[in-house]
Design an enzyme around this catalytic site. Structure first.
Site, PDB file in Angstrom:
ATOM      1  N   SER A 192       7.615  12.071  -2.778  1.00 42.28           N
ATOM      2  CA  SER A 192       7.434  12.449  -4.174  1.00 42.28           C
ATOM      3  C   SER A 192       8.765  12.455  -4.931  1.00 42.28           C
ATOM      4  O   SER A 192       9.462  11.442  -4.976  1.00 42.28           O
ATOM      5  CB  SER A 192       6.748  13.820  -4.231  1.00 42.28           C
ATOM      6  OG  SER A 192       6.360  14.154  -5.542  1.00 42.28           O
ATOM      7  N   ASP A 399      -3.318   9.319  -6.444  1.00 39.51           N
ATOM      8  CA  ASP A 399      -3.459  10.321  -5.378  1.00 39.51           C
ATOM      9  C   ASP A 399      -3.648  11.731  -5.919  1.00 39.51           C
ATOM     10  O   ASP A 399      -3.259  12.701  -5.302  1.00 39.51           O
ATOM     11  CB  ASP A 399      -2.245  10.283  -4.456  1.00 39.51           C
ATOM     12  CG  ASP A 399      -0.934  10.561  -5.188  1.00 39.51           C
ATOM     13  OD1 ASP A 399      -0.993  10.995  -6.355  1.00 39.51           O
ATOM     14  OD2 ASP A 399       0.128  10.364  -4.594  1.00 39.51           O
ATOM     15  N   HIS A 443       6.447 -12.141  -8.700  1.00 39.54           N
ATOM     16  CA  HIS A 443       7.240 -10.950  -8.998  1.00 39.54           C
ATOM     17  C   HIS A 443       6.664 -10.206 -10.202  1.00 39.54           C
ATOM     18  O   HIS A 443       6.258 -10.809 -11.192  1.00 39.54           O
ATOM     19  CB  HIS A 443       8.686 -11.347  -9.284  1.00 39.54           C
ATOM     20  CG  HIS A 443       9.592 -10.180  -9.530  1.00 39.54           C
ATOM     21  ND1 HIS A 443       9.797  -9.181  -8.597  1.00 39.54           N
ATOM     22  CD2 HIS A 443      10.329  -9.834 -10.614  1.00 39.54           C
ATOM     23  CE1 HIS A 443      10.627  -8.284  -9.096  1.00 39.54           C
ATOM     24  NE2 HIS A 443      10.965  -8.659 -10.319  1.00 39.54           N
TER      25      HIS A 443
END
Length: 571
Positions: A192, A399, A443
């Site tokens: 994190s 998440d 990319h």
């Protein structure tokens, strides 16, 4: 279930430096595959380090006072019985980031500072962070001095980390000491906010080491970097916390949580931002004199203004504000920000939307400043510190803390050709493994596999270099239905990290990355009783072996061979 449906996804990026040869400090030879030479350096995330008092504080109407070295973050007993005292030890001045006049707190040190935030029979497991990770290392025979925690005061902006605590100087010394002690480079595990800290450290290092020695220093001291849940474009949850507070599950009001969160300059470090915009000279402010005078301005590429939503799938914030006399139905943001709100009349609310750039450069907070006095302090910190790290919702939702758009930016680190593998997270025999080889990767473009998924199975999807960018070897792992805060306790993640680390340094490895063909138990804890077949599951790996103290059949299922022998299946 098809790829188009939304699902919770957590991302881990593995970056292995493959530059020049790494030499042992002992014999001058090349670094060989030997665990005894490697170190693991853990950089924890936001609110993942214990803070201890460094003051005497008398708490009226409570038998619990604060004395030096008393636990502050996190002592749930004092939080419940003396919340006002506790807040004095937690809050920072929102303008200069100094401590409360009556109490100061400082980060604890060592592994104990990051294993359990509130040790105790009940509170310990609830506040466990890196404890399971450490237990895995012990089970596989890692020595105590090979795992090093580098806690920091997660309330501070990076410039203050260096100015007040010399944190980045000490982090550099930690890498150099580990290299001298063990004779090899380190593996960095950052979770994190810890990823921002590590990436800021790499930029700070460029000012400390001569350019011609910078790459060599990295080769000598860093073998691999695991970016776990890295909010590479910020976290939308940060915007929610600045407006409504984030209680972290603690028994405090949202207003109290907001007051605390907005006193930390690190909260603005995690705001969403555009990948096409950067702050002027963002890394020179670790010099104390410069940090006092700095006033950040943003420079954006032309591409930023040709795209909707600053390159994100959608706007970051949609709000409604009261209608204002003499304004159009949809006034410009600048007009709203500069208006005098002393006279207002009731009417339909005005709807405003803000992109990632408008959040990070302060436009959003200026627009609602008249409605919320807290935003004045936020704007001050944005102007002083800046943001220091460089349509429709998509198929994956992130998440629960960091959105997928921010997590998945690490796919830019992948090479021009990528091998993609999707497999169940649990132990499996390979029957549900899907593979796509040599997928072209442009990319700054996402890589989306053409694969199926069962609604009852949690998968892990591996993106691994088939053709690498020179000097690097990269893998990105996406774990379905994984939670940001709990990921460092996930046995699936720890298994994959361990297998890849072990494979990477094994002298007889046959491929760049560990095989995904199957996954069997690695520890006794992975063995269990199969009641349908009346035997231990995975008989190839596990057997029934009762030991005194076992209270159920599953506890008596243990590995047939040692963990070291089991690992040989993955060479």
């Amino acid at each position: 279930m098809t790829e188009g449906l939304r699902h919770l996804t957590f991302i881990v990026a593995l970056l292995i430096l493959v530059g020049g040869p790494r030499r042992s400090s002992g014999d001058g030879g090349e670094f060989s595959g030997d665990y005894s030479k490697l170190s693991g350096i853990i950089i924890p995330g936001f609110a993942s380090t214990q803070l201890r008092a460094w003051s005497f504080l008398d708490c009226p109407y409570s038998p619990l006072d604060f004395n030096p070295l008393d636990l502050v973050w996190l002592d749930s007993t004092k939080l419940l019985s003396a919340v006002n005292c506790w807040l004095k030890c937690m809050l920072l001045d929102p303008y200069n980031q100094t401590d409360h006049p009556e109490c100061k707190s400082r980060p604890d040190s060592g592994l104990s500072a990051i294993t359990e935030l509130d040790p105790g029979y009940i509170t310990g497991p609830l506040s466990s962070v890196w404890k399971e990770w450490i237990k895995w290392c012990i089970e596989f025979g890692i020595e105590a001095n090979a795992i090093i925690a580098v806690p920091y005061d997660w309330r501070l902006a990076p410039s203050m980390l260096e100015e007040r605590d010399l944190y980045f100087h000490r982090l550099k010394l930690t890498f150099e000491t580990a290299h001298k002690l063990r004779g090899g480079p380190s593996i960095v595990f950052a979770h994190s906010l810890g990823n921002y800290v590590f990436r800021y450290f790499l930029e700070w290092l460029k000012l400390e080491i001569a350019p011609k020695h910078y790459s060599q220093w990295l080769d000598d001291h860093i073998h691999a970097y695991f970016a776990v849940g890295a909010p590479l474009l910020g976290a939308t949850e940060t915007v929610k916390a600045t407006l409504f507070g984030n209680t972290f599950g603690l028994p405090v009001s949202e207003g109290t949580a907001r007051l605390m969160f907005n006193s930390f300059a690190s909260s603005l470090w995690m705001l969403p931002f555009s990948k096409y915009c950067t702050a002027d000279n963002p890394y020179w402010k670790h010099f104390s004199r410069a940090s006092r005078k700095s006033h950040q301005t943003y420079q954006c590429e032309d591409h930023e203004f040709l795209l909707n939503y600053s390159g994100w799938p959608t706007n970051i914030v949609n709000i409604e504000i009261p209608s204002i006399r003499a304004f159009d139905a949809y006034p410009p943001v600048t007009e709203v920000a500069q208006a005098n709100f002393s006279s207002m009349e009731c009417g339909l609310p005005t709807q405003l939307s803000f992109s990632a750039r408008e959040v990070s450069d302060g436009t959003f907070f200026k627009a609602i400043e008249a409605y919320d006095s807290d935003n004045k302090r936020l704007l001050y910190q944005l102007q002083k510190s800046g943001n220091l790290v460089e349509g429709n919702p998509g198929a994956a939702s992130g998440d629960e803390t960091v959105p997928y758009n921010s997590l998945s930016l690490c796919k830019n680190w992948l090479g021009p050709k990528v091998n993609i593998t999707r497999a169940p997270q649990s132990e499996h025999d390979g029957s549900d493994v899907q593979v796509e080889l040599n997928v072209e990767h442009q990319h700054e473009a996402d890589v989306v596999p053409n694969m199926t998924r069962s609604p009852r199975v949690k998968y892990i999807t591996y993106y691994e270099d088939s053709e690498s960018i020179p000097g690097k070897r990269t893998a990105v792992w996406e774990l379905d239905k994984a939670n940001h805060r709990n990921i460092v306790r996930s046995p699936v993640l720890m298994r994959e990290l361990w297998l890849q680390m072990w494979h990477d340094i094994h002298p007889d490895k046959k491929s760049e990355f560990v095989t995904k063909a199957k996954r069997g138990p690695l520890r006794d804890d992975d063995c269990y009783w199969d009641y349908g077949k009346a035997r231990c599951a995975w008989p190839e790996y596990c057997e029934y072996r009762y030991l005194f103290g076992d209270v159920h059949l599953g506890q008596s299922c243990r590995l047939k061979n040692s963990s070291a022998d089991t690992l040989l299946h993955y060479v």
